[in-house]
Design a protein around this motif. Structure first.
Motif, mmCIF file in Angstrom:
data_model
loop_
_atom_site.group_PDB
_atom_site.id
_atom_site.type_symbol
_atom_site.label_atom_id
_atom_site.label_comp_id
_atom_site.label_asym_id
_atom_site.label_seq_id
_atom_site.Cartn_x
_atom_site.Cartn_y
_atom_site.Cartn_z
ATOM 1 N N HIS A 187 19.531 3.447 -3.451
ATOM 2 C CA HIS A 187 18.226 2.952 -3.899
ATOM 3 C C HIS A 187 17.738 3.752 -5.106
ATOM 4 N N ALA A 188 17.040 3.059 -5.981
ATOM 5 C CA ALA A 188 16.357 3.735 -7.088
ATOM 6 C C ALA A 188 15.019 3.042 -7.282
ATOM 7 N N ARG A 189 13.987 3.846 -7.505
ATOM 8 C CA ARG A 189 12.646 3.309 -7.727
ATOM 9 C C ARG A 189 12.057 3.984 -8.959
ATOM 10 N N GLU A 234 9.551 -0.786 -10.809
ATOM 11 C CA GLU A 234 10.857 -1.414 -10.630
ATOM 12 C C GLU A 234 11.592 -0.765 -9.473
ATOM 13 N N ALA A 235 12.381 -1.573 -8.778
ATOM 14 C CA ALA A 235 13.236 -1.069 -7.693
ATOM 15 C C ALA A 235 14.637 -1.631 -7.891
ATOM 16 N N MET A 236 15.630 -0.790 -7.690
ATOM 17 C CA MET A 236 17.027 -1.211 -7.807
ATOM 18 C C MET A 236 17.736 -0.838 -6.514
ATOM 19 N N ILE A 245 21.203 2.580 -13.722
ATOM 20 C CA ILE A 245 19.885 3.215 -13.763
ATOM 21 C C ILE A 245 19.650 3.819 -15.143
ATOM 22 N N ALA A 246 20.660 4.521 -15.667
ATOM 23 C CA ALA A 246 20.540 5.143 -16.988
ATOM 24 C C ALA A 246 20.292 4.093 -18.062
#
Length: 145
Positions: A13-15, A30-32, A81-82
């Motif tokens: 997860h990434a937020r 944003e959420a990934m 993400i980057a």
């Protein structure tokens, strides 16, 4: 006031959050999700790995390690993400970046970022709080962003 983004990430997860003001609450923008990060290494393969014979004797062994696939997947997620961070930086959506990520993801993120995006990092904490609420995440950050 410089605009600040906060990235919270782990291997699945990434937020991304935006700081409304220097000491205020965070707003999620944003959420990934990378669901393959929760799969076992063998589940990522379409079939069994190839087999090879030992050079001496009659032993056989698998040719590739399923854990390599998990690591490659996590690195791909870090690159995604980057890329999102780079796009936001180029659009002028933030000037400062704070990262709160589990140690392995933090390293993968740093290796995937461009030098101009790396230069925007104002702080970093190596903790896994990706699934925590915003108050817990805010507690990991400096009082003044």
């Amino acid at each position: 006031m410089a605009k600040a983004w906060v990235l919270v990430a782990n291997h699945t997860h990434a937020r991304l959050f935006e700081a409304e003001n220097r000491a205020g609450a965070l707003r999620e923008i944003e959420a990934m999700v990378y669901p393959e990060g929760r799969m076992k290494g063998q589940e990522l393969l379409s079939d069994a790995p190839g087999r090879a014979f030992d050079s001496l004797g009659l032993g056989r062994h698998a040719m590739s390690s399923p854990t390599d696939l998990r690591k490659q997947g996590a690195q791909k997620f870090a690159r995604d993400i980057a890329h999102a961070l780079e796009k936001g930086r180029q659009q002028g959506r933030f000037d400062k970046l704070y990262i709160v990520a589990e140690p392995s993801m933090a390293g993968s993120l740093r290796m995937s970022m461009t030098p101009p995006t790396l230069a925007t990092i104002a702080g970093e904490s190596r903790k896994n709080v990706a699934e925590c609420d915003t108050d817990e995440i805010r507690a990991q950050l400096p009082t003044w962003l």
